[in-house]
Design an enzyme around this catalytic site. Structure first.
Site, PDB file in Angstrom:
ATOM      1  N   ASP A  31      -2.865 -18.479   0.976  1.00 51.18           N
ATOM      2  CA  ASP A  31      -3.892 -19.161   0.170  1.00 51.18           C
ATOM      3  C   ASP A  31      -4.595 -20.224   1.008  1.00 51.18           C
ATOM      4  O   ASP A  31      -5.831 -20.360   0.988  1.00 51.18           O
ATOM      5  CB  ASP A  31      -3.306 -19.739  -1.133  1.00 51.18           C
ATOM      6  CG  ASP A  31      -1.963 -20.426  -0.962  1.00 51.18           C
ATOM      7  OD1 ASP A  31      -1.407 -20.414   0.161  1.00 51.18           O
ATOM      8  OD2 ASP A  31      -1.461 -21.001  -1.951  1.00 51.18           O
TER       9      ASP A  31
ATOM     10  N   ASP B 294     -12.426  -9.126   4.747  1.00 52.85           N
ATOM     11  CA  ASP B 294     -13.716  -9.138   4.026  1.00 52.85           C
ATOM     12  C   ASP B 294     -14.236 -10.567   3.907  1.00 52.85           C
ATOM     13  O   ASP B 294     -15.437 -10.821   4.024  1.00 52.85           O
ATOM     14  CB  ASP B 294     -13.574  -8.548   2.610  1.00 52.85           C
ATOM     15  CG  ASP B 294     -13.913  -7.066   2.540  1.00 52.85           C
ATOM     16  OD1 ASP B 294     -13.514  -6.325   3.463  1.00 52.85           O
ATOM     17  OD2 ASP B 294     -14.569  -6.647   1.560  1.00 52.85           O
TER      18      ASP B 294
ATOM     19  N   ASP C  48      -6.419  -7.080   4.478  1.00 58.79           N
ATOM     20  CA  ASP C  48      -7.571  -6.448   3.822  1.00 58.79           C
ATOM     21  C   ASP C  48      -8.469  -7.522   3.218  1.00 58.79           C
ATOM     22  O   ASP C  48      -9.676  -7.554   3.447  1.00 58.79           O
ATOM     23  CB  ASP C  48      -7.068  -5.490   2.729  1.00 58.79           C
ATOM     24  CG  ASP C  48      -8.203  -4.829   1.977  1.00 58.79           C
ATOM     25  OD1 ASP C  48      -9.170  -4.398   2.641  1.00 58.79           O
ATOM     26  OD2 ASP C  48      -8.132  -4.740   0.735  1.00 58.79           O
TER      27      ASP C  48
ATOM     28  N   TYR D  51       0.825  -1.211   0.000  1.00 52.94           N
ATOM     29  CA  TYR D  51       0.000   0.000   0.000  1.00 52.94           C
ATOM     30  C   TYR D  51       0.862   1.265   0.000  1.00 52.94           C
ATOM     31  O   TYR D  51       0.448   2.297  -0.511  1.00 52.94           O
ATOM     32  CB  TYR D  51      -0.900   0.041   1.245  1.00 52.94           C
ATOM     33  CG  TYR D  51      -2.188  -0.722   1.139  1.00 52.94           C
ATOM     34  CD1 TYR D  51      -2.206  -2.080   0.847  1.00 52.94           C
ATOM     35  CD2 TYR D  51      -3.401  -0.083   1.362  1.00 52.94           C
ATOM     36  CE1 TYR D  51      -3.394  -2.782   0.775  1.00 52.94           C
ATOM     37  CE2 TYR D  51      -4.596  -0.778   1.303  1.00 52.94           C
ATOM     38  CZ  TYR D  51      -4.594  -2.123   1.003  1.00 52.94           C
ATOM     39  OH  TYR D  51      -5.771  -2.812   0.946  1.00 52.94           O
TER      40      TYR D  51
ATOM     41  N   LYS E 228       3.198 -15.406   2.754  1.00 56.58           N
ATOM     42  CA  LYS E 228       3.408 -16.141   1.499  1.00 56.58           C
ATOM     43  C   LYS E 228       4.913 -16.374   1.400  1.00 56.58           C
ATOM     44  O   LYS E 228       5.580 -15.958   0.437  1.00 56.58           O
ATOM     45  CB  LYS E 228       2.851 -15.306   0.327  1.00 56.58           C
ATOM     46  CG  LYS E 228       2.847 -16.012  -1.008  1.00 56.58           C
ATOM     47  CD  LYS E 228       1.750 -17.056  -1.174  1.00 56.58           C
ATOM     48  CE  LYS E 228       1.906 -17.789  -2.490  1.00 56.58           C
ATOM     49  NZ  LYS E 228       0.943 -18.914  -2.636  1.00 56.58           N
TER      50      LYS E 228
END
Ligand code: NAD
Ligand code: IPM
Ligand code: MN
Length: 343
Positions: free
Chosen positions: A213, A241, A237, A138, A180
């Site tokens: 994942d 959600d 983020d 970001y 990751k």
């Protein structure tokens, strides 16, 4: 002297959900010195920028900041030279040093059947996403030409340590660090630093590392296994959600963004400005109400008042309150009345 609260209604459904939140705060017996500022798209329209220096300074000088949401089709652009509402949010998070974003996911039994997931999957879930909020992709350097673009994802040891500390302190059972590390270099550093901090300062807390994942899959197949999830900015983020589906709707998830002790925090729902329903008076205000409760608890030390709002929300839902996103037909006004009558 009354605490100073900066109100940022923002765009879309923002103003529709912040107004009833003030009613609730009055009803719970708190009295604050409120100061409202334009923010996001509303600020772009008025001042040409999503966050003015004046608004940032007011937030820095306040006791807490209560934000609804920003953004909307009016300001959607792919032109890097044009201002975007979301830049205001990022500027505010950075400007207030809010590196720790807490997103509690506590599905209520009354809403188990409002989720697209099976009740047996959701049962017993009570987790906290600790999202790093001022680093990563970001905030890295960006480049753009007509035919190419890049976003740098960078983290340093100190940034990882301070967010991991927040996660270890919040843990009741264990910390799941999501990365990751099989591919991404920042994730390899992340994993090493979390491991070292754990050994040095929190050996009594169980720590596990899982790949993002797999985490996305476990979150909807075995969510009750999680306690605290700590992860970098963009993974947090996306996963939050996804976790919202466990609670029945994105309209249920609150958040608290915190920096150094003694500095003002920012409290906002996880959802956005919901342009598709803005202006219709049907937005679910509960994530906003619960964000105000987090402000009372984490921002102002008013635990009893925070708990009063949370339990009024719980009871209203147990009595059958359902906004449209939860499969019912209550509008924002009716939802507000239902919560107020349970205070
Ligand atoms: P969104 O969260 O605004 O909406 C996604 C879906 O959820 C929509 O169908 C919407 O109607 C529904 N929804 C969201 N909140 C709801 C509520 N309280 N009650 C009922 N339904 C609700 O996400 P999006 O559509 O991807 O983004 C819209 C705009 O919001 C974009 O400009 C985005 O950048 C911005 N955004 C802002 C924030 C923020 O201010 N913190 C967060 C996310 C997105
Ligand atoms: C959130 C939002 C923001 C984010 C956007 C609007 C910049 O999606 O708060 O989750 O990506 O952090
Ligand atoms: Mn988001």
């Amino acid at each position: 002297m009354a605490s100073k609260i900066i109100l940022l209604p923002g765009d879309g459904i923002g103003p529709e959900i912040i107004a009833p939140t003030l009613e609730l705060l009055d009803a719970v017996g708190t009295s604050f010195d409120y100061e409202e500022h334009r923010f996001g798209g509303a600020s772009i329209d008025a001042h040409g920028t999503a966050l003015t220096d004046e608004t940032l300074a007011a937030c820095q000088a306040a006791d807490a900041v209560l934000l609804a949401a920003v953004g909307g089709p009016k300001w959607d652009t792919t032109d890097p030279a044009k201002p975007r509402p979301e830049q205001g949010l990022l500027g505010l998070r950075k400007g207030l040093g809010l590196y720790a974003n807490l997103r509690p996911v506590r599905p209520l039994p009354a809403l188990y059947d409002a989720s697209p997931l099976k009740r047996e999957v959701i049962e017993g879930t009570d987790l906290l996403v600790v999202r790093e909020l001022t680093g990563g992709i970001y905030f890295g350097e960006k480049t753009r030409t007509r035919d190419s673009a890049s976003d740098v994802c960078a983290y340093n040891r100190e940034e990882i340590e301070r967010i991991a500390r927040v996660a270890f302190r919040a843990a009741r059972r264990k910390v799941t660090s999501v990365d990751k590390a099989n591919v991404i270099e920042t994730s390899r550093l992340w994993r090493e630093v979390v491991r070292e901090l754990h050994a040095a300062e929190f050996p009594q807390v169980t720590l596990e590392h899982i790949l993002v994942d797999n985490a996305a899959m476990q979150l909807v197949s075995n969510p009750s296994d999680f306690d605290v999830i700590v992860t970098e900015n963009m993974f947090g983020d996306i996963l939050s959600d996804e976790a919202a589906t466990l609670t029945g709707s994105i309209g249920m998830l609150p958040s608290a963004s915190l920096g150094e002790p003694g500095k003002p925090g920012l409290f906002e729902p996880v959802h956005g400005s919901a342009p598709d329903i803005a202006g219709a008076g049907i937005a679910n205000p509960l994530a906003m109400f619960l964000s105000a409760a987090l402000m009372l608890r984490h921002g102002l030390g008013l635990e009893a008042e925070a708990a009063a709002i949370e339990s009024a929300v719980d009871r209203a839902l147990a009595q059958g309150l359902r906004t449209r996103d939860l499969g019912g037909d209550a509008n924002t006004r009716a939802a507000t009345q239902a919560v107020l009558s349970n205070l």
